[in-house]
Write an enzyme that holds these catalytic residues in place. Structure first.
Site, PDB file in Angstrom:
ATOM      1  N   ASN A 219      54.466  47.975  47.071  1.00 19.05           N
ATOM      2  CA  ASN A 219      55.025  46.746  46.528  1.00 19.05           C
ATOM      3  C   ASN A 219      56.517  46.748  46.845  1.00 19.05           C
ATOM      4  O   ASN A 219      57.139  47.797  46.884  1.00 19.05           O
ATOM      5  CB  ASN A 219      54.797  46.681  45.009  1.00 19.05           C
ATOM      6  CG  ASN A 219      54.995  45.275  44.447  1.00 19.05           C
ATOM      7  OD1 ASN A 219      56.013  44.642  44.702  1.00 19.05           O
ATOM      8  ND2 ASN A 219      54.003  44.782  43.706  1.00 19.05           N
TER       9      ASN A 219
ATOM     10  N   CYS B  10      30.272  22.263  41.726  1.00 19.92           N
ATOM     11  CA  CYS B  10      30.143  21.120  40.830  1.00 19.92           C
ATOM     12  C   CYS B  10      30.517  21.553  39.400  1.00 19.92           C
ATOM     13  O   CYS B  10      30.217  22.668  38.978  1.00 19.92           O
ATOM     14  CB  CYS B  10      28.700  20.600  40.835  1.00 19.92           C
ATOM     15  SG  CYS B  10      28.475  19.199  39.704  1.00 19.92           S
TER      16      CYS B  10
ATOM     17  N   HIS C 270      38.646  36.546  41.899  1.00 17.94           N
ATOM     18  CA  HIS C 270      39.138  35.267  41.362  1.00 17.94           C
ATOM     19  C   HIS C 270      38.629  34.080  42.154  1.00 17.94           C
ATOM     20  O   HIS C 270      39.151  32.974  42.030  1.00 17.94           O
ATOM     21  CB  HIS C 270      40.679  35.255  41.339  1.00 17.94           C
ATOM     22  CG  HIS C 270      41.235  36.178  40.306  1.00 17.94           C
ATOM     23  ND1 HIS C 270      42.535  36.614  40.344  1.00 17.94           N
ATOM     24  CD2 HIS C 270      40.664  36.781  39.233  1.00 17.94           C
ATOM     25  CE1 HIS C 270      42.752  37.437  39.313  1.00 17.94           C
ATOM     26  NE2 HIS C 270      41.621  37.546  38.632  1.00 17.94           N
TER      27      HIS C 270
HETATM   28  C1  BV8 Z   1      39.886  36.160  31.217  1.00 19.24           C
HETATM   29  C2  BV8 Z   1      42.857  31.936  40.599  1.00 19.24           C
HETATM   30  C3  BV8 Z   1      38.894  35.884  29.197  1.00 19.24           C
HETATM   31  C4  BV8 Z   1      43.488  30.618  40.349  1.00 19.24           C
HETATM   32  C5  BV8 Z   1      43.972  33.441  39.023  1.00 19.24           C
HETATM   33  C6  BV8 Z   1      47.782  37.808  26.986  1.00 19.24           C
HETATM   34  C7  BV8 Z   1      47.810  39.157  27.338  1.00 19.24           C
HETATM   35  C8  BV8 Z   1      46.926  39.682  28.267  1.00 19.24           C
HETATM   36  C9  BV8 Z   1      45.965  38.852  28.882  1.00 19.24           C
HETATM   37  C10 BV8 Z   1      45.964  37.520  28.523  1.00 19.24           C
HETATM   38  C11 BV8 Z   1      46.859  36.989  27.591  1.00 19.24           C
HETATM   39  N1  BV8 Z   1      46.608  35.673  27.474  1.00 19.24           N
HETATM   40  C12 BV8 Z   1      45.596  35.345  28.290  1.00 19.24           C
HETATM   41  C13 BV8 Z   1      45.182  36.470  28.913  1.00 19.24           C
HETATM   42  C14 BV8 Z   1      44.070  36.576  29.870  1.00 19.24           C
HETATM   43  C15 BV8 Z   1      44.530  36.049  31.209  1.00 19.24           C
HETATM   44  C16 BV8 Z   1      45.773  36.774  31.703  1.00 19.24           C
HETATM   45  O1  BV8 Z   1      45.703  37.901  32.146  1.00 19.24           O
HETATM   46  N2  BV8 Z   1      46.923  36.087  31.619  1.00 19.24           N
HETATM   47  C17 BV8 Z   1      48.169  36.681  32.064  1.00 19.24           C
HETATM   48  C18 BV8 Z   1      49.036  35.568  32.693  1.00 19.24           C
HETATM   49  C19 BV8 Z   1      48.844  37.323  30.875  1.00 19.24           C
HETATM   50  N3  BV8 Z   1      43.443  36.326  32.129  1.00 19.24           N
HETATM   51  C20 BV8 Z   1      42.458  35.440  32.245  1.00 19.24           C
HETATM   52  O2  BV8 Z   1      42.453  34.354  31.682  1.00 19.24           O
HETATM   53  C21 BV8 Z   1      41.282  35.876  33.099  1.00 19.24           C
HETATM   54  N4  BV8 Z   1      40.082  35.590  32.382  1.00 19.24           N
HETATM   55  O3  BV8 Z   1      40.628  36.976  30.731  1.00 19.24           O
HETATM   56  O4  BV8 Z   1      38.785  35.705  30.585  1.00 19.24           O
HETATM   57  C22 BV8 Z   1      37.566  35.813  28.639  1.00 19.24           C
HETATM   58  C23 BV8 Z   1      37.024  36.962  28.074  1.00 19.24           C
HETATM   59  C24 BV8 Z   1      35.810  36.873  27.502  1.00 19.24           C
HETATM   60  C25 BV8 Z   1      35.123  35.671  27.508  1.00 19.24           C
HETATM   61  C26 BV8 Z   1      35.672  34.526  28.105  1.00 19.24           C
HETATM   62  C27 BV8 Z   1      36.903  34.589  28.673  1.00 19.24           C
HETATM   63  C28 BV8 Z   1      41.245  35.095  34.397  1.00 19.24           C
HETATM   64  C29 BV8 Z   1      42.439  35.475  35.243  1.00 19.24           C
HETATM   65  C30 BV8 Z   1      42.297  34.829  36.610  1.00 19.24           C
HETATM   66  C31 BV8 Z   1      43.236  33.646  36.698  1.00 19.24           C
HETATM   67  N5  BV8 Z   1      43.163  33.105  38.072  1.00 19.24           N
HETATM   68  N6  BV8 Z   1      43.836  32.961  40.274  1.00 19.24           N
HETATM   69  C32 BV8 Z   1      44.508  30.315  41.424  1.00 19.24           C
HETATM   70  O5  BV8 Z   1      44.936  31.230  42.161  1.00 19.24           O
HETATM   71  O6  BV8 Z   1      44.847  29.139  41.508  1.00 19.24           O
HETATM   72  S1  BV8 Z   1      45.203  34.566  38.720  1.00 19.24           S
HETATM   73  C33 BV8 Z   1      46.441  34.209  39.867  1.00 19.24           C
HETATM   74  O7  BV8 Z   1      47.613  34.748  39.416  1.00 19.24           O
HETATM   75  C34 BV8 Z   1      46.189  34.870  41.188  1.00 19.24           C
HETATM   76  O8  BV8 Z   1      44.864  34.880  41.556  1.00 19.24           O
HETATM   77  C35 BV8 Z   1      46.704  36.234  40.983  1.00 19.24           C
HETATM   78  O9  BV8 Z   1      45.713  37.089  40.548  1.00 19.24           O
HETATM   79  C36 BV8 Z   1      47.671  36.033  39.859  1.00 19.24           C
HETATM   80  C37 BV8 Z   1      49.034  36.327  40.390  1.00 19.24           C
HETATM   81  O10 BV8 Z   1      49.056  37.706  40.395  1.00 19.24           O
HETATM   82  P1  BV8 Z   1      49.431  38.518  41.702  1.00 19.24           P
HETATM   83  O11 BV8 Z   1      48.318  38.426  42.687  1.00 19.24           O
HETATM   84  O12 BV8 Z   1      49.837  39.850  41.234  1.00 19.24           O
HETATM   85  O13 BV8 Z   1      50.643  37.743  42.351  1.00 19.24           O
HETATM   86  P2  BV8 Z   1      52.134  37.717  41.816  1.00 19.24           P
HETATM   87  O14 BV8 Z   1      52.821  36.601  42.528  1.00 19.24           O
HETATM   88  O15 BV8 Z   1      52.112  37.750  40.327  1.00 19.24           O
HETATM   89  O16 BV8 Z   1      52.770  39.103  42.308  1.00 19.24           O
HETATM   90  C38 BV8 Z   1      53.034  39.290  43.674  1.00 19.24           C
HETATM   91  C39 BV8 Z   1      53.489  40.719  43.823  1.00 19.24           C
HETATM   92  O17 BV8 Z   1      53.639  40.990  45.200  1.00 19.24           O
HETATM   93  C40 BV8 Z   1      54.831  40.984  43.173  1.00 19.24           C
HETATM   94  O18 BV8 Z   1      54.753  42.212  42.471  1.00 19.24           O
HETATM   95  C41 BV8 Z   1      55.798  41.132  44.379  1.00 19.24           C
HETATM   96  O19 BV8 Z   1      56.794  42.102  44.115  1.00 19.24           O
HETATM   97  C42 BV8 Z   1      54.867  41.651  45.439  1.00 19.24           C
HETATM   98  N7  BV8 Z   1      55.233  41.319  46.805  1.00 19.24           N
HETATM   99  C43 BV8 Z   1      55.834  40.188  47.274  1.00 19.24           C
HETATM  100  N8  BV8 Z   1      55.945  40.278  48.622  1.00 19.24           N
HETATM  101  C44 BV8 Z   1      55.393  41.459  49.005  1.00 19.24           C
HETATM  102  C45 BV8 Z   1      54.944  42.131  47.853  1.00 19.24           C
HETATM  103  N9  BV8 Z   1      54.347  43.344  47.897  1.00 19.24           N
HETATM  104  C46 BV8 Z   1      54.194  43.918  49.127  1.00 19.24           C
HETATM  105  N10 BV8 Z   1      54.595  43.322  50.271  1.00 19.24           N
HETATM  106  C47 BV8 Z   1      55.202  42.111  50.251  1.00 19.24           C
HETATM  107  N11 BV8 Z   1      55.588  41.546  51.415  1.00 19.24           N
HETATM  108 ZN    ZN Z   2      26.499  18.357  40.606  1.00 18.83          ZN
END
Ligand code: BV8
Ligand code: ZN
Length: 253
Positions: free
Chosen positions: A223, A137, A129
């Site tokens: 997790n 840019c 990501h």
């Molecule tokens: C794409 C960078 C398409 C930015 C990020 C409907 C259904 C399915 C998919 C989709 C949908 N609608 C849209 C989509 C696609 C979409 C998607 O998946 N959406 C989700 C919300 C449903 N995906 C995309 O858009 C991706 N691109 O699909 O392109 C395409 C295809 C063809 C052609 C053109 C385009 C792009 C996805 C990337 C988005 N960018 N990050 C930024 O960070 O600012 S994602 C962002 O959120 C993070 O990077 C991270 O990946 C995500 C959060 O997820 P996690 O890392 O899991 O973090 P989270 O807080 O959710 O969970 C933390 C976990 O840790 C918890 O389980 C907790 O219990 C646990 N925890 C807490 N403390 C601890 C612990 N575990 C262990 N120890 C601890 N101490």
């Molecule tokens: Zn430029």
């Protein structure tokens, strides 16, 4: 808060995990925001899906940047500033120890953009990501990586004058093809897949877990909570990665 850790409810799972990792020829690891939680980096889900008061899907997307680049830059500058004070934790360091031990048989795939795995010493890190410290840019191919530097509110490209943007993958954007390809390859070739600290809701990264399982890898989840990955896991370490991962490494001997 390092209370004396009672591993009792995870004792058998920790032994099984240590055994699976020790026996692995090729280990692939997928990490999410949870592994950085103990470094003080807010998780996406932990704050009820909010990052610094924004729903991440509303600020981490091209439409938001087109509509209100200042709001998006304020959101990212806040997180860039935080990068200056955060340090890798014992969970990151345990993964660095695993790479040191396994060498080329180890691949780390991270959804995190905080750069903490590289700072902990991991070398083969696939940042699917992107990386928060890097900006690019929005028009030409200019890219710069200046960790810890807070950029002016609306930074302009020194080469063409267009707006710079964070070099991260926003919702609706493609993951960097060569990095994504390497992640899929490591996942389908590994014999052990360790998934740490991800809510397994963001695709296509979350799809790697199923791909590993279908490729016949042993799946271990670490997790603090139940996630969609838990049902796919052969072994579940229900606790904080900052304590569970070092314990797995310790039990590997
Ligand atoms: C794409 C960078 C398409 C930015 C990020 C409907 C259904 C399915 C998919 C989709 C949908 N609608 C849209 C989509 C696609 C979409 C998607 O998946 N959406 C989700 C919300 C449903 N995906 C995309 O858009 C991706 N691109 O699909 O392109 C395409 C295809 C063809 C052609 C053109 C385009 C792009 C996805 C990337 C988005 N960018 N990050 C930024 O960070 O600012 S994602 C962002 O959120 C993070 O990077 C991270 O990946 C995500 C959060 O997820 P996690 O890392 O899991 O973090 P989270 O807080 O959710 O969970 C933390 C976990 O840790 C918890 O389980 C907790 O219990 C646990 N925890 C807490 N403390 C601890 C612990 N575990 C262990 N120890 C601890 N101490
Ligand atoms: Zn430029």
């Amino acid at each position: 808060m390092h209370a004396s850790l009672d591993f009792s409810e995870n004792d058998a799972a920790l032994d099984q995990a240590a055994e699976l990792v020790r026996a692995a020829k090729r280990l692939a690891v997928l990490t999410g925001a949870g592994i950085s939680a103990e470094s003080g980096v807010p998780t996406f889900r932990g704050a009820g899906g909010l990052w610094e008061g924004h729903r991440v899907e509303e600020v981490a997307c091209p439409e938001a940047f087109a509509r209100d680049p200042l709001l998006v830059w304020r959101f990212y500058n806040l997180r860039r500033k935080a990068l200056r004070t955060i340090e890798p934790n014992d969970g990151h360091r345990a993964l660095a120890a695993l790479e040191a031990r396994l060498g080329s048989g180890f691949t780390l795939i991270t959804q995190n953009i905080d750069g903490l795995h590289a700072r902990a010493g991991n070398r083969n890190v696939l940042e699917v990501h992107g990386r928060l410290s890097r900006v690019k840019c929005s028009r030409c191919r200019y890219v710069e990586d200046r960790p810890g530097v807070e950029l002016p509110e609306l930074p302009e490209c020194p080469a063409c004058g267009a707006l710079l943007r964070p070099d991260v993958v926003w919702f609706g954007e493609l993951l960097p093809p060569s990095i994504w390809q390497a992640a899929v390859e490591a996942t389908t070739r590994c014999d052990c897949f360790l998934v740490v600290g991800t809510s397994a809701q963001v695709y296509p990264a979350a799809g790697l877990i199923q791909q590993a399982q279908q490729a016949g890898a042993a799946v271990i989840e670490c997790n603090t909570e139940e996630t969609p990955a838990s049902v796919l896991a052969d072994v579940v370490l229900r606790g904080p990665s900052g304590r569970m991962l070092p314990e797995v490494v310790r039990r590997m001997g």
